[in-house]
Design an enzyme around this catalytic site. Structure first.
Site, PDB file in Angstrom:
ATOM      1  N   ASP A  11       4.450  62.672  99.657  1.00  0.00           N
ATOM      2  CA  ASP A  11       3.346  63.559  99.998  1.00  0.00           C
ATOM      3  C   ASP A  11       3.322  63.712 101.514  1.00  0.00           C
ATOM      4  OD1 ASP A  11       1.097  65.096 100.023  1.00  0.00           O
ATOM      5  OD2 ASP A  11      -0.160  63.688  98.918  1.00  0.00           O
ATOM      6  N   ASP A 105       4.155  70.542  99.603  1.00  0.00           N
ATOM      7  CA  ASP A 105       4.106  69.287 100.345  1.00  0.00           C
ATOM      8  C   ASP A 105       4.153  68.039  99.474  1.00  0.00           C
ATOM      9  OD1 ASP A 105       1.659  69.730  99.213  1.00  0.00           O
ATOM     10  OD2 ASP A 105       0.482  69.233 100.996  1.00  0.00           O
ATOM     11  N   GLU A 106       4.511  68.186  98.215  1.00  0.00           N
ATOM     12  CA  GLU A 106       4.421  67.042  97.303  1.00  0.00           C
ATOM     13  C   GLU A 106       5.471  67.164  96.208  1.00  0.00           C
ATOM     14  OE1 GLU A 106       0.923  64.933  94.574  1.00  0.00           O
ATOM     15  OE2 GLU A 106       0.602  66.886  95.512  1.00  0.00           O
TER      16      GLU A 106
END
Length: 475
Positions: A11, A105-106
């Site tokens: 993350d 983003d993950e």
């Protein structure tokens, strides 16, 4: 459950805000808030400096301004975020072919499907540290939190516990102990409403959930939710990492600063959104049989109109025609605060010869459905089956967007209004730069489009939307 900690969850830390601080040296170490900058905007990401004032994702922008008035409020630059995300996802795919992105983003990574052979705690921790070091170097300074565990749930929990900018490996056999004292909200799917029901049973932590029987949870939450919560509370999760996730729909929505009642303006929004949806269909190699128009009234009542076709299309003119015909059937006198166009019911083959345009040019439908569902008094962005993030361009010099001056070079919009634009001239490599103000119509000042070819998701305007997948999870 796996016998080794072989699932990794990464993350990126305060991703959008971190990219802005990286590219805008004058903002480093200062509170930065990215999201909708208008009165109806919603916070997408807040830097850790802003979080110290209680600002968080999904918070209305006006509330964020009240809590942290000295923050930099930026509209966002999706092209820059996508470029950094591509670097990170490339690094993850070097570890394994099984990478499951959840957002820009993950992502989850199945290390067991890659070349890694050392799954000892020391081995996977070293792998994670090397990954984070390479990520920071190749993205120009971004950081990430990494969790590794024997399941997707435990890897996700570990990355949350490692925030910010850390690594945590949950050793096999310690899963139940690791999560026992966490809030019950740590379990995916336990949002405010579910938590309220659990609280009536005396539940506060994950350990408290274990004190309830399977039957009690099913009775209180329903079979599917009850069984899910019961399993995760006991750290049981056998979900695989899935590299490709099939999109069930593609949609684009606009939230307006002021309610729109003008049909010409609404048609323009429909046309633009339909073209964006068509572009995404084309890039994915899919064709859609169902077109949907979504509208939200000032009182937050949501209306949905759909047409299912006898064939399938990816042509923008067809989607525009259908969406406009759906808008014809919706009274617009009271105005709309949101309007969007979506497509679904995908196929890999077009069958446009089955379409029969009527006299007005609209496509005849085989099925039409509608629904009107009041939103809560304080609505949050709704979940969309399409897993991508959907910020939107708004014409003009929005705060944070990139510009270029013929003489002074690259910079970004520091502020605008009353026919003037204030620009700070700096880049990631220059250090903090000077500020200059220009007339908005100055021919030497140009907006810079950072979008990749054919991309619609490269910047945002007042009130831009973000899927709930990327916001605080709610019921």
């Amino acid at each position: 459950m796996r016998s080794a900690a072989s699932i990794l969850h990464l993350d990126l830390d305060a991703f959008f805000a971190a990219v802005e601080q990286r590219d805008k040296p004058s903002l480093r170490g200062k509170p930065v808030i990215v999201g909708g900058v208008g009165p109806r905007g919603v916070v997408s990401t807040a830097s850790y400096e802003a979080r110290a004032y209680g600002v968080h994702s999904a918070m209305p922008t006006h509330e964020a301004r009240r809590r942290c008035p000295h923050a930099a409020f930026l509209a966002g630059r999706f092209g820059a975020y996508r470029a950094s995300s591509a670097i990170v996802m490339g690094l993850l795919r070097e570890l394994s072919p099984l990478v499951e992105p959840l957002s820009l983003d993950e992502a989850f990574v199945d290390l067991a499907a890659g070349p890694t052979t050392d799954f000892s705690t020391e081995g996977v921790r070293a792998l994670a540290e090397e990954l984070r070091a390479r990520l920071t170097e190749e993205t120009g300074g971004l950081t990430a939190s990494v969790g590794i565990g024997s399941s997707k749930f435990m890897a996700k929990v570990a990355s949350e516990l490692a925030k910010p900018d850390g690594v945590l490996v949950v050793e096999p056999g310690t899963e139940a102990a690791t999560i026992a004292d966490l809030s019950a909200r740590a379990i995916p799917g336990v949002g405010p409403a579910t938590m309220e029901r659990l609280a009536r049973l005396g539940v506060r932590t994950v350990a408290d959930i274990r004190g309830l029987s399977h039957a009690e949870l099913v009775r209180e939450l329903g079979r599917a939710s009850g069984e899910w919560v019961h399993a995760l509370a006991h750290a049981r999760d056998d979900r695989p990492v899935v590299a490709e996730r099939e999109a069930k729909s593609i949609s684009v929505e606009d939230t307006f600063e002021t309610d729109l009642t003008d049909r010409a303006e609404l048609d323009a929004v429909v046309d633009r959104d339909a073209r964006i949806v068509a572009e995404r269909l084309t890039r994915s190699g899919l064709f859609a049989r169902t077109v949907t128009l979504k509208a939200k009234r000032p009182d937050f009542t949501t209306l949905s109109r759909s047409l299912t076709l006898s064939g399938a299309t990816d042509r923008p003119e067809v989607i525009i025609r259908i969406a406009r015909s759906l808008l014809d059937g919706v009274p617009i006198e009271s105005g709309f605060r949101l309007l969007g166009v979506g497509v679904a019911n995908f196929t890999e083959a077009a069958q446009e010869e089955l379409f029969e345009p009527d006299a007005a040019g609209a496509v005849v439908s085989l099925v039409e459905s509608s629904a009107e569902v009041p939103d809560p008094a304080n609505p949050t962005p709704t979940r969309d089956a399409d897993p991508t993030i959907r910020p939107r361009w708004r014409p003009g010099f929005l705060p944070g967007v990139d510009v270029h001056h013929d003489e002074l070079g690259p910079g970004w919009v520091w502020g605008s209004g009353l026919g003037r634009v204030t620009v700070r001239f700096e880049t990631a490599a220059t250090g903090p730069g000077p500020v200059r103000t220009f007339r908005a119509e100055d021919p030497a000042l140009h907006l810079v489009d950072l979008r990749s070819p054919g991309s619609e998701n490269d910047a945002s305007g007042p009130g831009w939307a973000r899927t709930a997948r990327d916001l605080d999870q709610e019921d």
